[in-house]
Scaffold this motif. Structure first.
Motif, PDB file in Angstrom:
ATOM      1  N   ASN A  63      38.074  47.397  32.617  1.00 19.74           N
ATOM      2  CA  ASN A  63      36.821  47.423  33.190  1.00 19.74           C
ATOM      3  C   ASN A  63      36.005  48.665  32.995  1.00 19.74           C
ATOM      4  OD1 ASN A  63      36.092  44.892  34.378  1.00 19.74           O
ATOM      5  ND2 ASN A  63      37.552  45.172  36.154  1.00 19.74           N
ATOM      6  N   THR A  64      34.832  48.382  33.163  1.00 22.43           N
ATOM      7  CA  THR A  64      33.966  49.813  33.106  1.00 22.43           C
ATOM      8  C   THR A  64      32.863  49.368  34.182  1.00 22.43           C
ATOM      9  OG1 THR A  64      34.122  50.122  30.800  1.00 22.43           O
ATOM     10  CG2 THR A  64      32.253  51.216  31.764  1.00 22.43           C
ATOM     11  N   GLY A  65      32.967  50.248  35.466  1.00 20.77           N
ATOM     12  CA  GLY A  65      32.137  49.924  36.329  1.00 20.77           C
ATOM     13  C   GLY A  65      32.811  50.392  37.697  1.00 20.77           C
ATOM     14  N   THR A  66      32.438  49.901  38.992  1.00 17.64           N
ATOM     15  CA  THR A  66      32.826  50.485  40.283  1.00 17.64           C
ATOM     16  C   THR A  66      32.959  49.249  41.170  1.00 17.64           C
ATOM     17  OG1 THR A  66      30.502  50.580  41.068  1.00 17.64           O
ATOM     18  CG2 THR A  66      31.511  52.627  39.894  1.00 17.64           C
ATOM     19  N   THR A  67      34.141  49.645  41.851  1.00 21.55           N
ATOM     20  CA  THR A  67      34.446  48.848  43.082  1.00 21.55           C
ATOM     21  C   THR A  67      34.423  49.472  44.247  1.00 21.55           C
ATOM     22  OG1 THR A  67      36.938  49.225  42.892  1.00 21.55           O
ATOM     23  CG2 THR A  67      36.304  47.458  41.676  1.00 21.55           C
ATOM     24  N   TYR A 118      49.173  36.949  41.351  1.00 22.83           N
ATOM     25  CA  TYR A 118      47.656  36.092  41.350  1.00 22.83           C
ATOM     26  C   TYR A 118      46.687  37.100  40.880  1.00 22.83           C
ATOM     27  CZ  TYR A 118      43.608  34.088  43.302  1.00 22.83           C
ATOM     28  OH  TYR A 118      42.411  33.665  43.666  1.00 22.83           O
ATOM     29  N   ARG A 119      45.717  36.461  39.983  1.00 19.39           N
ATOM     30  CA  ARG A 119      44.859  37.461  39.276  1.00 19.39           C
ATOM     31  C   ARG A 119      43.438  36.727  39.717  1.00 19.39           C
ATOM     32  NH1 ARG A 119      47.732  39.476  33.808  1.00 19.39           N
ATOM     33  NH2 ARG A 119      49.540  40.249  34.744  1.00 19.39           N
ATOM     34  N   PRO A 120      42.656  36.977  40.489  1.00 19.80           N
ATOM     35  CA  PRO A 120      41.580  36.271  41.111  1.00 19.80           C
ATOM     36  C   PRO A 120      40.596  36.306  39.967  1.00 19.80           C
ATOM     37  CG  PRO A 120      41.644  38.156  42.385  1.00 19.80           C
ATOM     38  CD  PRO A 120      43.127  38.040  41.493  1.00 19.80           C
ATOM     39  N   ASN A 121      39.671  35.609  39.461  1.00 24.49           N
ATOM     40  CA  ASN A 121      38.566  35.594  38.697  1.00 24.49           C
ATOM     41  C   ASN A 121      37.107  35.713  39.449  1.00 24.49           C
ATOM     42  OD1 ASN A 121      37.157  35.295  36.339  1.00 24.49           O
ATOM     43  ND2 ASN A 121      37.258  33.121  36.345  1.00 24.49           N
ATOM     44  N   LEU A 122      36.991  36.922  39.750  1.00 28.47           N
ATOM     45  CA  LEU A 122      35.871  37.151  40.609  1.00 28.47           C
ATOM     46  C   LEU A 122      34.919  38.047  39.914  1.00 28.47           C
ATOM     47  CD1 LEU A 122      37.946  38.164  43.736  1.00 28.47           C
ATOM     48  CD2 LEU A 122      36.449  35.765  43.277  1.00 28.47           C
ATOM     49  N   GLU A 123      33.683  37.800  40.151  1.00 28.14           N
ATOM     50  CA  GLU A 123      32.334  38.309  39.573  1.00 28.14           C
ATOM     51  C   GLU A 123      31.782  39.458  40.430  1.00 28.14           C
ATOM     52  OE1 GLU A 123      31.348  37.486  36.438  1.00 28.14           O
ATOM     53  OE2 GLU A 123      33.062  36.267  36.067  1.00 28.14           O
ATOM     54  N   PRO A 124      31.000  40.244  39.792  1.00 25.40           N
ATOM     55  CA  PRO A 124      30.287  41.317  40.757  1.00 25.40           C
ATOM     56  C   PRO A 124      29.624  40.715  41.722  1.00 25.40           C
ATOM     57  CG  PRO A 124      29.848  41.682  38.386  1.00 25.40           C
ATOM     58  CD  PRO A 124      30.599  40.364  38.279  1.00 25.40           C
ATOM     59  N   GLY A 125      29.587  41.275  42.853  1.00 22.29           N
ATOM     60  CA  GLY A 125      29.061  40.557  44.247  1.00 22.29           C
ATOM     61  C   GLY A 125      29.968  39.725  44.907  1.00 22.29           C
ATOM     62  N   SER A 126      31.483  39.958  44.479  1.00 30.22           N
ATOM     63  CA  SER A 126      32.369  39.056  45.224  1.00 30.22           C
ATOM     64  C   SER A 126      33.082  40.140  45.785  1.00 30.22           C
ATOM     65  CB  SER A 126      33.180  38.416  44.106  1.00 30.22           C
ATOM     66  OG  SER A 126      32.413  37.379  43.744  1.00 30.22           O
ATOM     67  N   MET A 127      33.763  39.649  46.956  1.00 23.49           N
ATOM     68  CA  MET A 127      34.785  40.422  47.825  1.00 23.49           C
ATOM     69  C   MET A 127      36.279  39.628  47.857  1.00 23.49           C
ATOM     70  SD  MET A 127      34.976  41.024  51.903  1.00 23.49           S
ATOM     71  CE  MET A 127      34.053  42.639  52.037  1.00 23.49           C
ATOM     72  N   ILE A 128      37.135  40.074  47.792  1.00 22.23           N
ATOM     73  CA  ILE A 128      38.537  39.543  48.221  1.00 22.23           C
ATOM     74  C   ILE A 128      39.053  40.370  49.446  1.00 22.23           C
ATOM     75  CG2 ILE A 128      39.919  40.881  46.632  1.00 22.23           C
ATOM     76  CD1 ILE A 128      41.565  37.977  46.002  1.00 22.23           C
ATOM     77  N   LEU A 129      39.502  39.585  50.475  1.00 14.64           N
ATOM     78  CA  LEU A 129      39.991  40.251  51.647  1.00 14.64           C
ATOM     79  C   LEU A 129      41.518  39.624  51.772  1.00 14.64           C
ATOM     80  CD1 LEU A 129      39.575  41.427  54.475  1.00 14.64           C
ATOM     81  CD2 LEU A 129      39.055  39.081  55.178  1.00 14.64           C
ATOM     82  N   PHE A 144      40.280  45.207  51.695  1.00 17.03           N
ATOM     83  CA  PHE A 144      39.225  44.183  50.872  1.00 17.03           C
ATOM     84  C   PHE A 144      39.101  45.242  49.503  1.00 17.03           C
ATOM     85  CE2 PHE A 144      36.779  46.586  53.682  1.00 17.03           C
ATOM     86  CZ  PHE A 144      35.603  47.055  52.767  1.00 17.03           C
ATOM     87  N   ILE A 145      38.560  44.442  48.446  1.00 16.14           N
ATOM     88  CA  ILE A 145      38.060  45.086  47.424  1.00 16.14           C
ATOM     89  C   ILE A 145      36.394  44.272  47.049  1.00 16.14           C
ATOM     90  CG2 ILE A 145      38.159  45.497  44.852  1.00 16.14           C
ATOM     91  CD1 ILE A 145      41.346  44.778  45.341  1.00 16.14           C
ATOM     92  N   ILE A 146      35.564  44.822  46.938  1.00 21.77           N
ATOM     93  CA  ILE A 146      34.218  44.582  46.502  1.00 21.77           C
ATOM     94  C   ILE A 146      34.002  44.844  44.993  1.00 21.77           C
ATOM     95  CG2 ILE A 146      31.679  44.430  46.814  1.00 21.77           C
ATOM     96  CD1 ILE A 146      32.496  45.164  49.888  1.00 21.77           C
ATOM     97  N   TYR A 147      33.701  43.978  44.217  1.00 18.80           N
ATOM     98  CA  TYR A 147      33.394  44.050  42.822  1.00 18.80           C
ATOM     99  C   TYR A 147      31.926  44.341  42.682  1.00 18.80           C
ATOM    100  CZ  TYR A 147      38.104  42.522  42.655  1.00 18.80           C
ATOM    101  OH  TYR A 147      39.709  42.215  43.048  1.00 18.80           O
ATOM    102  N   GLU A 148      31.481  45.587  42.372  1.00 14.04           N
ATOM    103  CA  GLU A 148      30.326  45.935  42.515  1.00 14.04           C
ATOM    104  C   GLU A 148      29.558  45.546  41.159  1.00 14.04           C
ATOM    105  OE1 GLU A 148      28.704  49.287  45.176  1.00 14.04           O
ATOM    106  OE2 GLU A 148      30.271  50.169  43.728  1.00 14.04           O
ATOM    107  N   ASP A 149      29.946  46.091  40.078  1.00 12.04           N
ATOM    108  CA  ASP A 149      29.506  45.812  38.810  1.00 12.04           C
ATOM    109  C   ASP A 149      30.401  45.529  37.639  1.00 12.04           C
ATOM    110  OD1 ASP A 149      30.278  48.205  38.718  1.00 12.04           O
ATOM    111  OD2 ASP A 149      28.472  49.040  37.911  1.00 12.04           O
TER     112      ASP A 149
END
Length: 172
Positions: free
Chosen positions: A159-163, A135-146, A100-105
């Motif tokens: 990007n600038t920030g963390t996952t 496939y390039r998901p369009n996910l915002e901070p607070g989202s997870m892809i499993l 999984f990836i969680i997009y923090e900010d």
């Protein structure tokens, strides 16, 4: 006429409560061929409350697939830090069934590559809408892809920030 979708790959896009995901601060070190700063090899232990929350989040979608699991455990969870120039090249997550990836900010810059991309490109060229090569998901901070860990993917720059990333071993 009967239309079938054969050889599909399950993905799950989820919302997560970032306030319930507590990851101890750990030392970032450059890693992989891109040198992206990560805590992959330095991550301090994850609190039980975070693991319990992530288990709850991940169990629900995994319960919807045909292979019912007996047990699951998180083998790794780590943080990646990006700036506008950092990226990660094509890779998989070996020795796990799900990742999984969680997009923090940050918003998603992940591109998942179709497992038969070379065959598609050879037979249909670069622009097939029937057989997309990524496939390039369009996910915002607070989202997870499993996603299944065998699926190759990359992180594009910009990007600038963390996952947060993680691997899950599942017993079926």
């Amino acid at each position: 006429m009967k239309r079938l979708e054969i050889f599909s790959i399950p993905f799950f896009e989820l919302k997560v409560d970032l306030d319930r995901i507590l990851i101890p601060e750990s030392k970032f070190e450059p890693s992989w061929e891109s040198g992206v700063p990560t805590t992959h090899l330095t991550q301090k232990p994850i609190p039980r409350s975070t693991l319990e929350y992530l288990t709850e989040v991940v169990s629900k979608p995994l319960d919807t697939i045909k292979d019912k699991f007996l047990a699951m455990r998180f083998t790794q969870i780590w943080r990646n830090k990006y700036d506008e120039h950092t990226y990660q090249g094509y890779h998989i997550h070996p020795n796990a069934q799900w990742s999984f990836i969680i997009y923090e900010d940050v918003t998603s810059k992940t591109a998942f590559i179709h497992p038969i991309m070379p065959l598609i490109q050879n037979h249909f060229g670069d622009n097939s809408k029937v057989f997309p090569m990524d496939y390039r998901p369009n996910l915002e901070p607070g989202s997870m892809i499993l996603f299944p860990s065998f699926l190759g993917h990359e992180v594009l720059p910009g990007n600038t920030g963390t996952t947060l990333s993680g691997n899950i071993v599942v017993e079926y």
